[in-house]
Design a protein around this motif. Structure first.
Motif, PDB file in Angstrom:
ATOM      1  N   SER A 487       0.840  -1.202   0.000  1.00 34.05           N
ATOM      2  CA  SER A 487       0.000   0.000   0.000  1.00 34.05           C
ATOM      3  C   SER A 487       0.873   1.250   0.000  1.00 34.05           C
ATOM      4  O   SER A 487       2.086   1.186   0.255  1.00 34.05           O
ATOM      5  N   GLN A 488       0.225   2.415  -0.230  1.00 26.65           N
ATOM      6  CA  GLN A 488       0.947   3.680  -0.218  1.00 26.65           C
ATOM      7  C   GLN A 488       1.539   3.962   1.164  1.00 26.65           C
ATOM      8  O   GLN A 488       2.645   4.475   1.294  1.00 26.65           O
ATOM      9  N   ARG A 489       0.803   3.600   2.204  1.00 25.44           N
ATOM     10  CA  ARG A 489       1.273   3.834   3.556  1.00 25.44           C
ATOM     11  C   ARG A 489       2.492   2.982   3.875  1.00 25.44           C
ATOM     12  O   ARG A 489       3.427   3.429   4.547  1.00 25.44           O
ATOM     13  N   GLU A 490       2.526   1.755   3.372  1.00 23.68           N
ATOM     14  CA  GLU A 490       3.701   0.897   3.563  1.00 23.68           C
ATOM     15  C   GLU A 490       4.924   1.521   2.897  1.00 23.68           C
ATOM     16  O   GLU A 490       6.028   1.516   3.444  1.00 23.68           O
ATOM     17  N   ARG A 496      10.644   6.287   5.250  1.00 27.87           N
ATOM     18  CA  ARG A 496      11.101   6.849   6.523  1.00 27.87           C
ATOM     19  C   ARG A 496      12.115   5.906   7.184  1.00 27.87           C
ATOM     20  O   ARG A 496      13.117   6.346   7.748  1.00 27.87           O
ATOM     21  N   PHE A 497      11.858   4.633   7.091  1.00 25.77           N
ATOM     22  CA  PHE A 497      12.799   3.647   7.649  1.00 25.77           C
ATOM     23  C   PHE A 497      14.177   3.776   6.992  1.00 25.77           C
ATOM     24  O   PHE A 497      15.211   3.714   7.672  1.00 25.77           O
ATOM     25  N   LYS A 552       5.767  -0.644  14.069  1.00 26.04           N
ATOM     26  CA  LYS A 552       5.027   0.236  13.160  1.00 26.04           C
ATOM     27  C   LYS A 552       4.331  -0.560  12.058  1.00 26.04           C
ATOM     28  O   LYS A 552       3.159  -0.324  11.727  1.00 26.04           O
ATOM     29  N   PHE A 553       5.060  -1.482  11.458  1.00 28.95           N
ATOM     30  CA  PHE A 553       4.463  -2.269  10.375  1.00 28.95           C
ATOM     31  C   PHE A 553       3.429  -3.255  10.922  1.00 28.95           C
ATOM     32  O   PHE A 553       2.460  -3.588  10.232  1.00 28.95           O
ATOM     33  N   ALA A 554       3.635  -3.727  12.163  1.00 30.18           N
ATOM     34  CA  ALA A 554       2.655  -4.635  12.771  1.00 30.18           C
ATOM     35  C   ALA A 554       1.311  -3.934  12.963  1.00 30.18           C
ATOM     36  O   ALA A 554       0.248  -4.568  12.884  1.00 30.18           O
ATOM     37  N   ILE A 560       7.731  -5.911   8.166  1.00 26.68           N
ATOM     38  CA  ILE A 560       8.751  -5.104   7.489  1.00 26.68           C
ATOM     39  C   ILE A 560       9.827  -5.975   6.854  1.00 26.68           C
ATOM     40  O   ILE A 560      10.472  -5.580   5.880  1.00 26.68           O
ATOM     41  N   ARG A 561      10.014  -7.197   7.376  1.00 24.87           N
ATOM     42  CA  ARG A 561      11.098  -8.045   6.874  1.00 24.87           C
ATOM     43  C   ARG A 561      10.902  -8.439   5.416  1.00 24.87           C
ATOM     44  O   ARG A 561      11.866  -8.637   4.684  1.00 24.87           O
ATOM     45  N   VAL A 562       9.644  -8.508   4.985  1.00 21.29           N
ATOM     46  CA  VAL A 562       9.372  -8.838   3.580  1.00 21.29           C
ATOM     47  C   VAL A 562       9.854  -7.713   2.677  1.00 21.29           C
ATOM     48  O   VAL A 562      10.552  -7.940   1.670  1.00 21.29           O
ATOM     49  N   LEU A 563       9.489  -6.476   3.038  1.00 16.17           N
ATOM     50  CA  LEU A 563       9.916  -5.327   2.231  1.00 16.17           C
ATOM     51  C   LEU A 563      11.438  -5.144   2.294  1.00 16.17           C
ATOM     52  O   LEU A 563      12.077  -4.845   1.280  1.00 16.17           O
TER      53      LEU A 563
END
Length: 663
Positions: A487-490, A496-497, A552-554, A560-563
């Motif tokens: 998604s756009q939010r991801e 930011r990360f 944050k991703f949870a 986040i590990r996938v991205l």
């Protein structure tokens, strides 16, 4: 407070001189130390600075001689006892008598006893002063070994001859038979007294080891105070304190050989402590010369009876005569253990390598300031003349020895080449590890970092590579968004990360503080708990980064590990594609950053046992390489010793810092 500041400045000069000497090896290191001392001489704090001669001998010469004698090879001393007697006693006495008489005859301003004292000052040779100038050569290994053994004992005999001549000047009486009797008394008496007390000290240390009291604090401290106690006691009973220290040092070295692998930690710490003390004291002597030179030159300039140019000529005369005697003596009265095809070249090497260094300068400074209640008027002239001899003995070999030896790569260069090959061997072996990729990557990064410390990456190249990797990672995430896999939010969170991750890995203190504050504020706000904010502030930002972004991703129901894995693969592919021989060092630094980030976020927590095993495998691969190359005759024993020492230090560093590899 002024004394403390004075000592700090001296230590700064010692560090600066050693750094400059390392980067400009063609210039003898003492020159840098003297120049730094000259600069300090213009500080108001150092104007009129004087160092007590008695303190100088007690605090500097005694420990230097003790350490030198402790490290001498007893095997080569035994084999070369004839040469040691010939060069360190007979040649020293001959030089004092012949050159001293010639100096007094041509320059009557020096009384005969003081001429002898000056020649005694310049008889001690300093093999280490020439080691940076003369490239090592297998062809000249025998004369170089003779020089190293000689330098210890002619220091002692030169000091005794100096004491005898100075005593004759102060008393106003000089008789050859009396002087020789005094020389024998001081020489033999000092050796006997030092040997007895050395044996007692060694027995005490050995008994402490048997009782289990072999902590470095106890045994190394005993060893540190030994030369000072011995020198003081020998001086009180009227024998040579320096020779007492030398004899005790020889016995201490014999005790160390008997210990072998016993009390290994104590022996290693002792060697390290003495290496630092020896380096500091040896360098300090030349800094003090630089500080004292303006005062000496001023005194000579105002003394119309002793023109400075006459002292320069006197120094040149002493050096030329001493050099000529040493050349002829080395040619006809030195036994080289085995036939040599270049006997005259050996003799030239030994004559040129008779450089004067720390002990000569220390003896010059130990001249008294007052004689029979009156200021010692010739003290400045003697120090200046000795300085001329020292500078000549360092300058002449600088130009002559490399031409004479015509050696190939030095041992240091050879060891550096083999060190790189050895570490690459360990890296190649671990790159084949597939069972534990995460732990293997930790060990590989540590091994590669050894190269990066020596090869500073080009900052501009590093920035360009980071930018290219970032663009590749951003493009990969944008592609995932375009394919509607995220998604756009991801995507916004991940961008930011990326910004904060680079900020985190820098680990500068102010960035560390900013990150602690930032993470603690956000975690405290998220959980509405002051204790959570406090705990976050006390936690390393590198650890908190993983917790924060996973949290944050949870909240989005994502991982986040996938991205991060997608971005990591894209960045590494780009870095591999743009890698060249010119940017290899910078490329390795950037890759290490991505490896660390990926390991912290995407990989499981590393297993410390596996990491330990992999480090052992790496060290074992390095040992096997050294053993194989040494057996094949492609590596010298000296280089193998250097490499083995590197591996041992690497092992010790890992053992002492194991937790650093789990962060």
């Amino acid at each position: 407070m002024d004394i403390v500041f004075l000592v700090l400045l001296l230590l700064i000069a010692v560090v600066g001189g050693n750094v400059l000497g390392k980067h400009f090896p063609r210039v003898p290191q003492p020159f840098f130390l003297i120049v730094l001392g000259l600069l300090f001489a213009f500080f108001p704090l150092y104007r009129g600075f004087q160092f007590s001669p008695d303190v100088f001998t007690f605090a500097i010469i005694a420990p230097l001689m003790y350490d030198e004698s402790k490290n001498v090879s007893r095997y080569w001393v035994g084999r070369g006892i004839v040469n040691i007697f010939s060069l360190a006693i007979v040649l020293v006495l001959l030089t004092v008598l012949v050159v001293g008489t010639a100096l007094h005859w041509l320059f009557p301003l020096f009384p005969l006893s003081l001429a002898f004292a000056l020649c005694a000052v310049v008889t001690p040779t300093d093999a280490s002063a020439v080691s940076a100038i003369a490239p090592e050569s297998k062809e000249y290994r025998v004369p170089q070994t003779i020089l190293q053994n000689e330098s210890l004992f002619n220091d002692a005999s030169g000091i005794v001859a100096f004491d005898v001549a100075l005593t004759a000047y102060i008393s106003g009486q000089f008789a050859f038979s009396t002087a020789m009797l005094d020389f024998g008394k001081e020489f033999l008496g000092g050796l006997l007294f030092g040997a007895i007390l050395g044996l007692i000290t060694a027995a005490i240390r050995q008994q402490l080891i048997r009782w289990g009291d072999n902590s470095p604090l106890v045994l190394v401290t005993i060893e540190l105070i030994t030369p000072f106690v011995l020198y003081y006691l020998a001086d009180q009973i009227g024998v040579s304190g320096i020779l007492a220290v030398v004899a005790a040092g020889l016995i201490q070295g014999g005790e160390r050989e008997q210990l072998r692998l016993t009390s290994s930690r104590m022996q290693m710490l002792s060697a390290n402590v003495w290496e630092i003390i020896n380096g500091m004291l040896s360098s300090l002597v030349f800094v003090l010369l630089g500080i004292s030179l303006p005062r000496v030159l001023t005194a000579i300039w105002h003394n119309q009876q002793i023109p400075w140019w006459e002292l320069v000529l006197a120094g040149v005369l002493v050096y030329v005569l001493k050099f000529s005697l040493r050349l002829l003596w080395s040619r006809y009265f030195v036994w080289t253990h085995k036939p040599s095809k270049h006997r005259w070249s050996d003799s030239w090497l030994m004559a040129l390598s008779g450089a004067n260094g720390t002990i000569t300068l220390a003896l010059a400074f130990s001249l008294p300031m007052v004689v029979n209640g009156q200021p010692f008027a010739l003290r400045g002239a003697l120090i200046f003349t000795a300085t001329v001899v020292i500078l000549l003995s360092l300058l002449v070999p600088t130009f002559a020895l490399p031409i004479l030896l015509k050696a190939g790569p030095t041992q240091g260069e050879s060891a550096l080449k083999w060190s790189r090959h050895m570490r690459l061997t360990a890296i190649h072996q671990l790159e084949a590890e597939t069972d534990h990729p995460s732990e293997a990557q930790i060990v590989l990064d540590a091994l590669r970092q050894q190269f990066q410390w020596r090869q500073v990456p080009h900052r501009r190249q590093q920035r360009q590579l980071f930018k290219q990797a970032d663009m590749a990672e951003e493009a990969q995430i944008a592609e995932l968004l375009a394919d509607q896999k995220i998604s756009q939010r991801e995507q916004d969170y991940y961008r930011r990360f990326l910004r904060y991750s680079r900020f985190t890995v820098d680990q500068r203190w102010w960035k560390n503080l900013v990150l602690r504050i930032w993470f603690s504020m956000h975690m405290g706000h998220a959980y509405h708990d002051v204790q959570t904010a406090q705990d976050t502030f006390m936690t390393s930002p590198i650890v908190m980064e993983q917790v924060y972004w996973q949290d944050k991703f949870a909240q989005l129901g994502k991982d986040i590990r996938v991205l991060e894995n997608e971005g990591y693969q894209a960045a590494m592919a780009k870095l591999t594609m743009v890698q060249t021989a010119a940017n290899r060092t910078a490329n390795d630094v950037v890759k290490r950053y991505y490896h660390e980030r990926h390991r912290r976020l995407a990989a499981e927590k590393p297993d410390p046992t596996i990491i330990y095993q992999l480090f052992l495998a790496a060290f074992h691969a390095e040992y096997e390489l050294v053993q194989a190359e040494l057996a094949a005759g492609r590596m010298t024993t000296d280089v193998a010793n250097t490499l083995q020492e590197q591996i041992i230090f690497d092992e010790m560093s890992y053992i002492q810092n194991q937790s650093a590899f789990l962060a």
